[in-house]
Design a protein around this motif. Structure first.
Motif, PDB file in Angstrom:
ATOM      1  N   ASP A 106       0.826  -1.208   0.000  1.00  0.00           N
ATOM      2  CA  ASP A 106       0.000   0.000   0.000  1.00  0.00           C
ATOM      3  C   ASP A 106       0.858   1.254   0.000  1.00  0.00           C
ATOM      4  O   ASP A 106       1.851   1.348   0.737  1.00  0.00           O
ATOM      5  CB  ASP A 106      -0.913   0.028   1.236  1.00  0.00           C
ATOM      6  N   LEU A 107       0.432   2.231  -0.816  1.00  0.00           N
ATOM      7  CA  LEU A 107       1.084   3.534  -0.866  1.00  0.00           C
ATOM      8  C   LEU A 107       0.070   4.600  -0.478  1.00  0.00           C
ATOM      9  O   LEU A 107      -1.022   4.649  -1.064  1.00  0.00           O
ATOM     10  CB  LEU A 107       1.604   3.832  -2.270  1.00  0.00           C
ATOM     11  N   PRO A 108       0.369   5.460   0.486  1.00  0.00           N
ATOM     12  CA  PRO A 108      -0.593   6.503   0.879  1.00  0.00           C
ATOM     13  C   PRO A 108      -0.860   7.470  -0.260  1.00  0.00           C
ATOM     14  O   PRO A 108       0.069   7.942  -0.931  1.00  0.00           O
ATOM     15  CB  PRO A 108       0.097   7.195   2.066  1.00  0.00           C
ATOM     16  N   GLY A 109      -2.142   7.757  -0.475  1.00  0.00           N
ATOM     17  CA  GLY A 109      -2.518   8.609  -1.593  1.00  0.00           C
ATOM     18  C   GLY A 109      -1.937  10.007  -1.515  1.00  0.00           C
ATOM     19  O   GLY A 109      -1.506  10.570  -2.526  1.00  0.00           O
ATOM     20  N   THR A 110      -1.912  10.581  -0.314  1.00  0.00           N
ATOM     21  CA  THR A 110      -1.378  11.936  -0.156  1.00  0.00           C
ATOM     22  C   THR A 110       0.070  12.009  -0.615  1.00  0.00           C
ATOM     23  O   THR A 110       0.468  12.938  -1.339  1.00  0.00           O
ATOM     24  CB  THR A 110      -1.485  12.389   1.309  1.00  0.00           C
ATOM     25  N   ALA A 111       0.865  11.031  -0.211  1.00  0.00           N
ATOM     26  CA  ALA A 111       2.281  11.017  -0.585  1.00  0.00           C
ATOM     27  C   ALA A 111       2.450  10.807  -2.082  1.00  0.00           C
ATOM     28  O   ALA A 111       3.302  11.445  -2.717  1.00  0.00           O
ATOM     29  CB  ALA A 111       3.010   9.927   0.196  1.00  0.00           C
ATOM     30  N   LEU A 112       1.641   9.928  -2.681  1.00  0.00           N
ATOM     31  CA  LEU A 112       1.758   9.661  -4.116  1.00  0.00           C
ATOM     32  C   LEU A 112       1.380  10.896  -4.929  1.00  0.00           C
ATOM     33  O   LEU A 112       2.083  11.256  -5.880  1.00  0.00           O
ATOM     34  CB  LEU A 112       0.879   8.474  -4.499  1.00  0.00           C
ATOM     35  N   ARG A 113       0.297  11.542  -4.561  1.00  0.00           N
ATOM     36  CA  ARG A 113      -0.119  12.743  -5.296  1.00  0.00           C
ATOM     37  C   ARG A 113       0.909  13.860  -5.162  1.00  0.00           C
ATOM     38  O   ARG A 113       1.197  14.588  -6.114  1.00  0.00           O
ATOM     39  CB  ARG A 113      -1.496  13.200  -4.815  1.00  0.00           C
ATOM     40  N   SER A 114       1.472  13.997  -3.968  1.00  0.00           N
ATOM     41  CA  SER A 114       2.510  15.012  -3.752  1.00  0.00           C
ATOM     42  C   SER A 114       3.736  14.722  -4.613  1.00  0.00           C
ATOM     43  O   SER A 114       4.334  15.630  -5.204  1.00  0.00           O
ATOM     44  CB  SER A 114       2.897  15.058  -2.275  1.00  0.00           C
ATOM     45  N   LEU A 115       4.098  13.446  -4.699  1.00  0.00           N
ATOM     46  CA  LEU A 115       5.256  13.058  -5.498  1.00  0.00           C
ATOM     47  C   LEU A 115       5.021  13.361  -6.979  1.00  0.00           C
ATOM     48  O   LEU A 115       5.917  13.848  -7.678  1.00  0.00           O
ATOM     49  CB  LEU A 115       5.551  11.579  -5.295  1.00  0.00           C
ATOM     50  N   LEU A 116       3.819  13.090  -7.457  1.00  0.00           N
ATOM     51  CA  LEU A 116       3.505  13.344  -8.860  1.00  0.00           C
ATOM     52  C   LEU A 116       3.498  14.837  -9.167  1.00  0.00           C
ATOM     53  O   LEU A 116       3.786  15.242 -10.302  1.00  0.00           O
ATOM     54  CB  LEU A 116       2.145  12.720  -9.215  1.00  0.00           C
ATOM     55  N   GLN A 117       3.190  15.655  -8.193  1.00  0.00           N
ATOM     56  CA  GLN A 117       3.288  17.099  -8.407  1.00  0.00           C
ATOM     57  C   GLN A 117       4.736  17.524  -8.604  1.00  0.00           C
ATOM     58  O   GLN A 117       5.029  18.415  -9.400  1.00  0.00           O
ATOM     59  CB  GLN A 117       2.674  17.844  -7.221  1.00  0.00           C
ATOM     60  N   ARG A 118       5.637  16.861  -7.902  1.00  0.00           N
ATOM     61  CA  ARG A 118       7.058  17.206  -8.021  1.00  0.00           C
ATOM     62  C   ARG A 118       7.715  16.520  -9.209  1.00  0.00           C
ATOM     63  O   ARG A 118       8.758  16.958  -9.681  1.00  0.00           O
ATOM     64  CB  ARG A 118       7.785  16.850  -6.720  1.00  0.00           C
ATOM     65  N   TYR A 119       7.118  15.415  -9.661  1.00  0.00           N
ATOM     66  CA  TYR A 119       7.630  14.697 -10.834  1.00  0.00           C
ATOM     67  C   TYR A 119       6.477  14.542 -11.836  1.00  0.00           C
ATOM     68  O   TYR A 119       5.962  13.434 -12.045  1.00  0.00           O
ATOM     69  CB  TYR A 119       8.170  13.326 -10.438  1.00  0.00           C
ATOM     70  N   PRO A 120       6.043  15.641 -12.459  1.00  0.00           N
ATOM     71  CA  PRO A 120       4.852  15.591 -13.326  1.00  0.00           C
ATOM     72  C   PRO A 120       5.011  14.681 -14.535  1.00  0.00           C
ATOM     73  O   PRO A 120       4.010  14.341 -15.182  1.00  0.00           O
ATOM     74  CB  PRO A 120       4.659  17.062 -13.737  1.00  0.00           C
ATOM     75  N   GLN A 121       6.228  14.277 -14.860  1.00  0.00           N
ATOM     76  CA  GLN A 121       6.410  13.360 -15.991  1.00  0.00           C
ATOM     77  C   GLN A 121       5.748  12.003 -15.733  1.00  0.00           C
ATOM     78  O   GLN A 121       5.571  11.206 -16.650  1.00  0.00           O
ATOM     79  CB  GLN A 121       7.901  13.165 -16.306  1.00  0.00           C
ATOM     80  N   GLY A 122       5.394  11.742 -14.481  1.00  0.00           N
ATOM     81  CA  GLY A 122       4.714  10.490 -14.171  1.00  0.00           C
ATOM     82  C   GLY A 122       3.234  10.509 -14.488  1.00  0.00           C
ATOM     83  O   GLY A 122       2.606   9.448 -14.603  1.00  0.00           O
ATOM     84  N   TYR A 123       2.657  11.703 -14.653  1.00  0.00           N
ATOM     85  CA  TYR A 123       1.215  11.803 -14.851  1.00  0.00           C
ATOM     86  C   TYR A 123       0.716  11.235 -16.186  1.00  0.00           C
ATOM     87  O   TYR A 123      -0.317  10.558 -16.215  1.00  0.00           O
ATOM     88  CB  TYR A 123       0.760  13.258 -14.705  1.00  0.00           C
ATOM     89  N   PRO A 124       1.368  11.480 -17.327  1.00  0.00           N
ATOM     90  CA  PRO A 124       0.820  10.950 -18.588  1.00  0.00           C
ATOM     91  C   PRO A 124       0.636   9.437 -18.574  1.00  0.00           C
ATOM     92  O   PRO A 124      -0.379   8.925 -19.070  1.00  0.00           O
ATOM     93  CB  PRO A 124       1.864  11.387 -19.629  1.00  0.00           C
ATOM     94  N   VAL A 125       1.599   8.709 -18.022  1.00  0.00           N
ATOM     95  CA  VAL A 125       1.475   7.248 -17.957  1.00  0.00           C
ATOM     96  C   VAL A 125       0.308   6.857 -17.064  1.00  0.00           C
ATOM     97  O   VAL A 125      -0.522   6.016 -17.420  1.00  0.00           O
ATOM     98  CB  VAL A 125       2.777   6.617 -17.436  1.00  0.00           C
ATOM     99  N   ALA A 126       0.224   7.474 -15.879  1.00  0.00           N
ATOM    100  CA  ALA A 126      -0.834   7.144 -14.929  1.00  0.00           C
ATOM    101  C   ALA A 126      -2.216   7.457 -15.498  1.00  0.00           C
ATOM    102  O   ALA A 126      -3.143   6.633 -15.420  1.00  0.00           O
ATOM    103  CB  ALA A 126      -0.611   7.892 -13.612  1.00  0.00           C
ATOM    104  N   LEU A 127      -2.370   8.623 -16.091  1.00  0.00           N
ATOM    105  CA  LEU A 127      -3.672   9.010 -16.629  1.00  0.00           C
ATOM    106  C   LEU A 127      -4.075   8.128 -17.809  1.00  0.00           C
ATOM    107  O   LEU A 127      -5.255   7.803 -17.978  1.00  0.00           O
ATOM    108  CB  LEU A 127      -3.645  10.478 -17.055  1.00  0.00           C
ATOM    109  N   ASP A 128      -3.107   7.723 -18.612  1.00  0.00           N
ATOM    110  CA  ASP A 128      -3.408   6.840 -19.740  1.00  0.00           C
ATOM    111  C   ASP A 128      -3.951   5.500 -19.243  1.00  0.00           C
ATOM    112  O   ASP A 128      -4.953   4.992 -19.760  1.00  0.00           O
ATOM    113  CB  ASP A 128      -2.159   6.623 -20.588  1.00  0.00           C
ATOM    114  N   LEU A 129      -3.304   4.936 -18.220  1.00  0.00           N
ATOM    115  CA  LEU A 129      -3.741   3.642 -17.706  1.00  0.00           C
ATOM    116  C   LEU A 129      -5.109   3.734 -17.039  1.00  0.00           C
ATOM    117  O   LEU A 129      -5.967   2.860 -17.219  1.00  0.00           O
ATOM    118  CB  LEU A 129      -2.709   3.097 -16.718  1.00  0.00           C
ATOM    119  N   VAL A 130      -5.333   4.781 -16.252  1.00  0.00           N
ATOM    120  CA  VAL A 130      -6.637   4.953 -15.609  1.00  0.00           C
ATOM    121  C   VAL A 130      -7.723   5.155 -16.661  1.00  0.00           C
ATOM    122  O   VAL A 130      -8.828   4.588 -16.561  1.00  0.00           O
ATOM    123  CB  VAL A 130      -6.601   6.139 -14.627  1.00  0.00           C
ATOM    124  N   SER A 131      -7.429   5.937 -17.694  1.00  0.00           N
ATOM    125  CA  SER A 131      -8.404   6.177 -18.766  1.00  0.00           C
ATOM    126  C   SER A 131      -8.737   4.891 -19.505  1.00  0.00           C
ATOM    127  O   SER A 131      -9.902   4.639 -19.850  1.00  0.00           O
ATOM    128  CB  SER A 131      -7.865   7.224 -19.748  1.00  0.00           C
TER     129      SER A 131
END
Length: 229
Positions: A106-131
């Motif tokens: 398990d990964l805490p959501g708050t920490a993961l979202r904060s990390l993605l804000q600092r490393y926005p290059q992770g968002y395109p992959v994540a959003l593609d998979l969720v979509s």
């Protein structure tokens, strides 16, 4: 005791994050062990965390007031669940139960979202998979209403292939699942499902061996499903 870093590296949702980001996440990860049929969380529960199946299998399911369970998917090792990690405050639509003895990271959501804000290059992959997961679920609903049994079963296998595959470019997907479990997921008899699966298997769209299902070419399976009335 599980080592979180290799599991984080293997998680498709985190594939867009650089190595230093994964090293930041690793100390925050918590391994949880569950016995078979033990509830991980219930439908409607308010949780915001990403979960990765480190060992064993997890089933994503719902149940009615009489205790009858409907299973959407059975997840093998390496897959992730907990899409509401990106929607804090939203309830879980489905529940999660250990299908057999398993370990979940398990990964805490708050920490993961904060990390993605600092490393926005992770968002395109994540959003593609969720979509793509959302598209698959909507397609399952459409097939349940408008199409016949073969399309429904084929779509569910395609959905599971996508759940166990990092990307469409990766090709074949393989995961542990029996014909009996497919019948349970579809609310059908094993004999009825077997007749349909024989036709799909004869065309080389799926393969069954030693309790595993392999979809050699998910794109080809999808194209076949679209031809069905």
């Amino acid at each position: 005791m599980i080592e979180p870093l290799p599991i984080l590296r293997s998680c498709p949702l985190l594939a867009g994050l650089p190595e230093e980001a994964l090293h930041e996440l690793a100390p925050l990860a918590r391994g949880q062990h569950y016995k078979g049929d033990e509830v991980i969380y219930l439908p409607g529960s308010m949780q915001s965390q990403l979960s990765i199946v480190a060992e064993g299998r997890v089933r994503i399911c719902s149940s009615n007031a009489r205790g009858r369970e409907a299973t959407l998917a059975i997840l093998d090792t390496g897959t992730w669940f907990g899409d509401t990690v990106f929607s804090p405050g939203a309830p879980r639509v489905f529940g999660a139960t250990a299908h057999d003895d398993c370990t979940v990271l398990d990964l805490p959501g708050t920490a993961l979202r904060s990390l993605l804000q600092r490393y926005p290059q992770g968002y395109p992959v994540a959003l593609d998979l969720v979509s793509r997961r959302l598209w698959s679920v909507m397609s399952i609903l459409q097939d349940d209403v408008l199409r016949g049994t073969e399309a429904r079963i084929g779509r569910r296998l395609l959905y599971l292939a996508q759940m166990h595959n990092a990307s469409e470019d990766k090709g074949a997907a393989s995961f542990r699942l029996t014909r009996e479990l497919i019948a349970n997921m579809m609310g059908m008899t094993r004999q009825g499902v077997h007749r349909v699966l024989k036709n799909i298997e004869a065309q080389g769209l799926v393969e069954f061996a030693y309790g595993r299902v392999t979809v050699p070419d998910p794109a080809r399976l999808q194209a076949y499903i679209e031809t069905l009335d």
